[in-house]
Design an enzyme around this catalytic site. Structure first.
Site, PDB file in Angstrom:
ATOM      1  N   VAL A 104     -56.636  -1.908  26.174  1.00  0.00           N
ATOM      2  CA  VAL A 104     -56.523  -2.396  27.543  1.00  0.00           C
ATOM      3  C   VAL A 104     -55.117  -2.941  27.751  1.00  0.00           C
ATOM      4  O   VAL A 104     -54.598  -3.717  26.936  1.00  0.00           O
ATOM      5  CB  VAL A 104     -57.570  -3.493  27.836  1.00  0.00           C
ATOM      6  N   GLY A 141     -61.198   1.813  23.182  1.00  0.00           N
ATOM      7  CA  GLY A 141     -59.819   2.012  23.579  1.00  0.00           C
ATOM      8  C   GLY A 141     -59.020   0.733  23.671  1.00  0.00           C
ATOM      9  O   GLY A 141     -59.434  -0.330  23.228  1.00  0.00           O
ATOM     10  N   GLY A 153     -60.759  -2.547  22.053  1.00  0.00           N
ATOM     11  CA  GLY A 153     -62.198  -2.499  21.881  1.00  0.00           C
ATOM     12  C   GLY A 153     -62.605  -1.237  21.176  1.00  0.00           C
ATOM     13  O   GLY A 153     -61.770  -0.422  20.766  1.00  0.00           O
ATOM     14  N   LYS A 189     -57.627   0.615  31.122  1.00  0.00           N
ATOM     15  CA  LYS A 189     -58.267   0.922  29.846  1.00  0.00           C
ATOM     16  C   LYS A 189     -57.934   2.364  29.477  1.00  0.00           C
ATOM     17  O   LYS A 189     -58.200   3.295  30.230  1.00  0.00           O
ATOM     18  CB  LYS A 189     -59.776   0.756  29.925  1.00  0.00           C
ATOM     19  N   ASP A 225     -74.462  -3.824  27.143  1.00  0.00           N
ATOM     20  CA  ASP A 225     -73.506  -4.554  26.290  1.00  0.00           C
ATOM     21  C   ASP A 225     -73.047  -5.830  26.979  1.00  0.00           C
ATOM     22  O   ASP A 225     -71.858  -6.149  26.995  1.00  0.00           O
ATOM     23  CB  ASP A 225     -72.311  -3.657  25.963  1.00  0.00           C
ATOM     24  N   ILE A 279     -53.293  -6.148  26.174  1.00  0.00           N
ATOM     25  CA  ILE A 279     -53.999  -7.436  26.258  1.00  0.00           C
ATOM     26  C   ILE A 279     -55.345  -7.396  25.556  1.00  0.00           C
ATOM     27  O   ILE A 279     -56.065  -8.396  25.521  1.00  0.00           O
ATOM     28  CB  ILE A 279     -54.207  -7.871  27.727  1.00  0.00           C
ATOM     29  N   GLY A 280     -55.727  -6.270  24.984  1.00  0.00           N
ATOM     30  CA  GLY A 280     -56.984  -6.225  24.264  1.00  0.00           C
ATOM     31  C   GLY A 280     -57.269  -4.850  23.702  1.00  0.00           C
ATOM     32  O   GLY A 280     -56.731  -3.838  24.146  1.00  0.00           O
TER      33      GLY A 280
END
Length: 989
Positions: A682, A680, A677, A697, A806, A674-675
Site C-alpha cells: 500500500v 500486496g 499485507g 494498493k 477479515d 505505508i503498509g
C-alpha cells in the site's frame, strides 16, 4: 317487500325499537369493506407511503389479499408489520379496525410510551410490540385488555415494576417481557395465571425470590427467568409441573441446595439450565427421574460431591455440562451407554479416576471437555473409534500412556488439546486432516516430529512445547498454510531451520527456544508478513542477524543465548528490545541502549574509518556499474520486444477523478510505502500540488500467485465499486496492468485502528503521533459505532449482502476526525441468497478474529463478521491484541474465562483510558463484545442489533449487564425445534 311492510307496520312500537338497536349493533360490529380499506390507506399515509406498502393499492386487489392483512369472513382480524423499519409512533387509530384480534409490530423503531389507544381494540387477543423503542412503564390498567392471550413486549426500554394488573390477565397463554429494564419482584399473585404456558422475563433486573406459587401454574411449558438478580432457593414446585419442557434460571443469584419434591412430576422437562448461580450442596439423585431431559446445565456454581449415577442413565441426554464447580469423586461409568450424548463438559472440578469408556457408545459425541481435574489412567480406546468427535480438551490432568492410535486420525477432529498430562509415545505418521488446534505440550512425547504432520493442512495452532522430541524440524511443517502459531520450545530438536519457511504467510507466533538448533537464521523469517512474536533463544544459532528481520512488526523478539555475531539491525536499537539479544558475545550495536558492545568505539573507530570509507567508495562504484549494465540490458530487451513491463494500463473509475493513471504510477516508490499485507503493498501517493493524497494498493508481482491474486482483486472491486457509505472506504478507481493491479482509495490521515490501540510502528509516511498518542474512550466508542454502521450496511442493505471475512482492527481505517471506515475487501464473499450458508474452499482471516465455526467447517454467513467485530470491541475496551491470552487461546477466550470465574469486568478495562465517568459505557461495550463472540453463530446478534445496542451503550440511558439484549440467549427460546441452547456458552466445545 310489499308483503313484509304491512306486517312490519302492525308490530308494537317496542318491537320496532328493539329491531333497530339490533341492526345498529350489527353494523357497529362489522365495518363495511370500503371503510376498513380507508383505515388501511390512512395508515399508509400516516407512515408516509413507505416502499414496503407500495402494493397497498385498492385498484389492484382486495385488501384481504395483502400479505400484512388477515381477514375472517371478509373483515380484518389481524395486522402484521414485522421488521419494516417503522419510526413513527404507534398509529392511534388502529382500533378503528374494530374486529382486530391480532397486532404484530415487532422489530421496528416505534418510539414513545405504551399506546393506550389499544384499549379501544375490544377483541384484541394477540399483541406483539417486541424489539422496538418504547419507554416508560407499562400502564397499571393494562388489564383493560381483558381478552389478551399473548402479550409480547420484550426488547424495549420499558422500566419500573411489572404492574400488578398483569397478573389479572387470566386468559394469558404467553407473557414475554424479556430484555427490558424491569425491576422489583415477582409477587405471589403470579400464581393466578393458571392458563399461562410461556413465561419469558429474562435479562431484566428483577430481585427477590421466585414465589412458591409458581408451582400452581399447572399449564406452564417454558420458563425463562435468566439474567436477573433473583435470589433465594429454587422452588421445588418447578419439578411438579407436568407440562414444563424448558426451565432457564441461569445467570441469577440463586443459592442453597437444589430441592426436589417428594413426587417428581415434571417428566416432560427437556432442558434444565441452572448455571451461573450460587447453588451449593450435592446434585440430587432424583434429577435422574427426568427421563426426557436432553440438556442438563449446572456449570459455574458451587456444587460439590459426586455426580449421581442416575444422571448417567438418562436415556434422552444430549448435553451434560457441569464445568466450574467443586464436584469430586469418579465419573459414573455408564455415561453415554444409554443416551445419545453429544456434549460432555466436566472441566474445572476435582474429579478423579478414569474417563467413562462409553462416552461415544451411540456414535454422537461431538465435544469432550474435562480439563483442570485430577483424572488419570489411559484414554479409552473407544475414543479412537468416535468418528463424530470434533473437540477433545483434557489438559491439566494426570492422564498417561499412549494416545489411541485411531484418535490421531479421527476424521472430524478439529480441536485436540491434551497439554499438561503424562502421555508418552511418538506422533503417528499421519494426523487428522481437519485439525485446527493441535496442542500437546507439557507431556512426554518423544522421537522425531514426523513428516506426515503436514497431512493436517488445516492446523492453525501447533503447540508441542516441553516434550522430548528430537531430530530436526521437518521441512514438511512449512506446508501448513494456515499455521498462525508454532510452539516447539523446550525439546531436543537439532539442526537448521527448514529452508522454505517463507510459506508461513499466516504465522504470527514462532517459539523454538531451548532446543539445540543451529546454523544461520534464514533471511526469509524477516519476510513473513504477519509474524509478531519470534523466540529463538537458548539455541546454537550462529552468523549474523539477517537485516530482513528489521522488517518484522515484532512485539516480542528474543534471540538471546545463541552464538550470533555482527551488527544489530538498526530497527532494533531501542529499549523495547533491551533483553532480546543477551548472551551473544559476538553481537554489537551502534548505540549503547541495548547494553551490547559498541560496534565502533574509541581508537578502533579512528583506525577503521579510512578503510571503511574506501570500502564504501569501491562498493558504490561496483553497484553503480552493475546498475548501469542492468539498465542497458533492460532497455535493449524493451526495444527488442517493442513493449515493456506493464507499459499498458487500463483505468476504470467509480467516482469523479481529479487525477490520471500517470499521477498514480509516478508515486509508486519505496519512500511512499505505508503498509504491506498478504495481497500486496500500500502506497500513499500525492495527486496534485494542493497536497491531496490517495492510497494505492498494488498486488504482488508473483506469477505463482496470479490466479489467487486476481480472485482477491476482483472480489474487492466487485464489493466496493457499488458501495456508497460513509463508514466504508471509498474506492475511487482501479488500474489494471499486464502483471499487476492497482486499487486507488481515498486516503485516511489517521491510518488503521490497530496502530492507535497497539502502538504499531508506522512507516516514514506516517505521523509519529500515532505511535505515542492514546486513543481516549469517546473516540473509541465513536469508532465502534462507525465500524458497526458500515458492517450493518454490508449485511442488511447491500444486494447481494457482503460478508467481509477479515474484519480486524488493522482493516478499520480512521479519517482526520476519527470516523471509522471498513477497508480491505480482498477476502469479501458476496452471498447471493441472504441468510443462506455458503461454504468456502479455505479459511481466510487472522488469528484471534476467526469465528470457531469458520475455522472448523469453512461455512460462511454474516455471523463470522459479527464474531470478528466482537473481538474488535474487546480490543477497544481492554487495549489488548486479538491474540492476547495464554499459549493456546485468544483475547475472546481469555475474556470469556475472566467473566466465567466471576471476576469484575472493570478489572480488564484499559487502564490508560479507564475513568469513572466512562466505566458504565466501557463495561457495556465489553459485554457486547462477549455477546458477539458467542460460540454458536445463532447466538450472536445481527450487526443491525449491534448498532442499536451500541447506541444504547453510548446514549443517555447507559445499560448494564442485565439490560443488554441477550440475543444469544433468546434464539433457542424463540425456536422450539432448535436445540442450540447456550450450553456451549463457555466456548469449550
Amino acid at each position: 317487500m310489499t308483503k313484509i311492510t304491512p306486517l312490519f307496520t302492525k308490530m308494537p312500537l317496542h318491537f320496532h325499537l328493539s329491531l333497530l338497536l339490533l341492526l345498529n349493533h350489527a353494523q357497529s360490529q362489522t365495518l363495511p369493506h370500503d371503510q376498513e380499506q380507508a383505515v388501511l390507506l390512512k395508515l399508509k399515509r400516516y407512515l408516509e407511503n413507505p416502499p414496503f406498502l407500495s402494493h397497498w393499492n385498492p385498484s389492484n386487489s382486495s385488501h384481504c389479499s395483502w400479505p400484512e392483512i388477515t381477514c375472517t369472513k371478509g373483515s380484518i382480524t389481524a395486522l402484521a408489520m414485522v421488521n419494516t423499519n417503522i419510526t413513527k409512533p404507534f398509529p392511534p387509530f388502529i382500533c378503528d379496525l374494530q374486529n382486530l384480534s391480532k397486532i404484530d409490530f415487532q422489530m421496528n423503531h416505534l418510539p414513545g410510551e405504551f399506546p393506550k389507544s389499544l384499549y379501544n381494540c375490544s377483541k384484541l387477543e394477540y399483541l406483539d410490540l417486541s424489539q422496538n423503542w418504547f419507554v416508560g412503564k407499562i400502564p397499571d390498567d393494562i388489564d383493560r385488555l381483558s381478552n389478551l392471550r399473548f402479550l409480547i413486549l420484550g426488547a424495549n426500554n420499558f422500566s419500573g415494576d411489572i404492574p400488578a394488573s398483569i397478573w389479572l390477565l387470566k386468559e394469558l397463554r404467553s407473557l414475554q417481557l424479556f430484555d427490558c429494564q424491569f425491576n422489583g419482584t415477582l409477587p405471589a399473585e403470579i400464581g393466578n395465571l393458571t392458563n399461562l404456558e410461556i413465561l419469558y422475563i429474562f435479562n431484566n433486573n428483577l430481585i427477590g425470590e421466585i414465589p412458591e406459587t409458581i408451582g400452581d401454574m399447572l399449564a406452564l411449558e417454558e420458563v425463562a427467568l435468566y439474567g436477573n438478580q433473583l435470589s433465594g432457593e429454587i422452588p421445588s414446585g418447578f419439578f411438579t409441573l407436568k407440562n414444563l419442557r424448558l426451565l432457564f434460571l441461569y445467570r441469577n443469584r440463586l443459592s442453597g441446595e437444589i430441592r426436589m419434591p417428594a413426587v417428581v412430576e415434571a417428566l416432560n422437562l427437556t432442558i434444565l439450565d441452572l448455571s451461573q448461580n450460587l447453588l451449593t450442596g450435592n446434585i440430587p439423585e432424583d434429577l435422574g427421574k427426568l427421563k426426557n431431559v436432553t440438556g442438563f446445565a449446572l456449570q459455574m456454581n458451587q456444587l460439590s460431591g459426586p455426580i449421581p449415577e442416575s444422571l448417567a442413565r438418562l436415556p434422552a441426554l444430549v448435553d451434560f455440562v457441569v464445568f466450574s464447580n467443586k464436584l469430586s469423586g469418579t465419573l459414573p461409568l455408564d455415561f453415554g451407554l444409554y443416551s445419545r450424548l453429544e456434549t460432555f463438559q466436566v472441566a474445572s472440578n476435582s474429579l478423579t479416576g478414569r474417563l467413562p469408556a462409553n462416552l461415544c457408545y451411540q456414535g454422537k459425541l461431538v465435544g469432550l471437555t474435562a480439563y483442570d481435574n485430577k483424572l488419570s489412567g489411559e484414554l479409552p480406546e473407544s475414543l479412537g473409534n468416535c468418528a463424530s468427535l470434533r473437540a477433545l480438551r483434557i489438559s491439566n490432568n494426570e492422564f498417561s500412556g499412549n494416545i489411541p492410535s485411531l484418535l490421531w486420525t479421527s476424521l472430524n477432529l478439529t480441536m485436540f488439546e491434551i497439554n499438561e498430562n503424562k502421555f508418552t509415545g511418538e506422533l503417528p505418521q499421519r494426523l487428522s486432516t481437519n485439525l485446527s488446534l493441535l496442542s500437546i505440550s507439557h507431556n512426554q512425547f518423544s522421537g522425531r516430529i514426523p513428516a506426515g504432520v503436514s497431512s493436517s493442512t488445516n492446523v492453525v495452532v501447533f503447540n508441542a512445547s516441553k516434550n522430548l522430541f528430537d531430530g530436526s524440524i521437518p521441512q514438511e511443517l512449512t506446508a501448513l498454510p494456515k499455521l498462525t502459531k508454532l510452539l516447539l520450545d523446550q525439546n531436543h530438536l537439532k539442526g537448521p531451520l527448514p529452508s522454505d519457511i517463507i510459506s508461513w504467510k499466516s504465522l504470527v507466533t514462532l517459539n523454538l527456544s531451548q532446543n539445540q538448533l543451529s546454523g544461520q537464521i534464514p533471511d526469509e523469517i524477516g519476510r513473513l508478513p504477519v509474524l509478531s512474536e519470534l523466540d529463538l533463544s537458548q539455541n546454537e544459532f550462529s552468523g549474523q542477524i539477517p537485516s530482513e528481520l528489521g522488517r518484522l512488526r515484532a512485539t516480542n523478539l528474543n534471540l538471546s543465548s545463541n552464538q550470533l555475531t555482527g551488527r544489530i539491525p538498526s530497527e532494533f536499537e531501542n529499549l523495547v528490545y533491551g533483553s532480546s539479544f543477551l548472551n551473544n558475545s559476538g553481537l554489537c550495536a551502534d548505540t549503547p541502549v541495548l547494553n551490547l558492545t559498541l560496534c565502533y568505539s574509541g581508537s578502533l573507530r579512528s583506525t577503521k574509518r579510512s578503510s571503511v570509507s574506501l570500502v564504501l567508495i569501491i562498493s558504490l562504484v561496483v553497484v553503480a556499474s552493475a546498475f548501469l549494465c542492468l539498465l542497458f540490458l533492460v532497455i535493449r530487451a524493451h526495444k527488442k520486444r517493442n513493449k515493456g513491463f506493464d507499459t499498458t494500463w487500463k483505468l476504470t473509475s467509480f467516482q469523479k477523478l481529479g487525477f490520471t493513471e500517470s499521477n498514480i504510477l509516478s508515486g509508486l516508490t519505496d519512500r511512499n510505502i505505508i503498509g504491506r499485507g498478504g495481497y500486496g503493498t500500500v502506497y500513499r501517493v500525492q495527486i496534485n500540488h494542493q497536497g491531496d493524497f490517495v492510497a494505492v494498493k498494488k498486488t504482488w508481482n508473483n506469477r505463482k500467485l496470479e490466479h489467487k491474486l486476481e480472485k482477491a482483486f476482483l472480489a474487492e472491486v466487485e464489493a466496493l465499486s457499488s458501495i456508497r457509505h460513509n463508514n466504508i472506504v471509498k474506492l475511487l478507481c482501479c488500474i489494471s496492468g499486464e502483471s499487476s493491479w492497482l486499487l486507488v482509495y481515498e486516503y485516511l490521515e489517521n491510518h488503521s485502528l490497530d496502530r492507535w490501540l497497539h502502538k504499531k510502528n508506522g512507516s516514514s509516511a506516517m505521523s509519529g503521533s500515532v505511535q505515542h498518542a492514546v486513543l481516549d474512550w469517546p473516540k473509541r466508542l465513536q469508532i465502534a459505532l462507525g465500524a458497526a454502521h458500515g458492517l450493518s450496511y454490508m449485511h442488511h442493505d447491500c444486494v447481494p449482502l457482503i460478508v467481509h471475512r477479515d474484519v480486524k482492527s488493522s482493516n478499520i481505517l480512521l479519517d482526520s476526525e476519527f470516523n471509522a471506515k471498513i477497508a480491505d475487501f480482498g477476502l469479501a464473499k458476496l452471498l447471493i441468497n441472504p441468510g443462506e450458508l455458503a461454504t468456502m474452499s479455505a479459511v481466510a482471516g487472522s488469528f484471534g478474529y476467526i469465528a470457531p465455526e469458520y475455522a472448523q467447517t469453512t461455512r460462511v454467513n454474516e455471523k463470522i463478521d459479527v464474531y470478528s467485530f466482537g473481538v474488535v470491541l474487546l480490543e477497544l475496551t481492554t487495549g489488548k491484541e486479538a491474540n492476547y491470552g495464554d499459549e493456546y487461546s485468544s483475547l475472546a477466550e481469555w475474556a470469556w474465562r475472566h467473566v466465567q470465574v466471576g471476576s469484575s469486568v472493570e478489572d480488564v478495562l484499559d487502564e490508560e483510558i479507564k475513568e469513572p465517568c466512562y466505566l458504565e459505557e466501557m463495561c457495556c461495550v465489553f459485554k457486547l463484545g462477549l455477546m458477539c463472540t458467542a460460540t454458536l453463530p445463532a447466538s450472536r446478534p445481527s450487526m443491525k442489533e449491534v448498532v442499536q445496542m451500541l447506541l444504547r451503550c453510548s446514549g443517555p440511558l447507559v445499560y448494564g449487564e442485565k439490560n443488554l439484549r441477550g440475543y444469544y440467549d433468546v434464539a433457542p427460546l424463540l425456536k422450539d425445534s432448535n436445540r442450540e441452547s447456550r450450553l456451549d456458552i463457555d466456548n469449550d466445545s
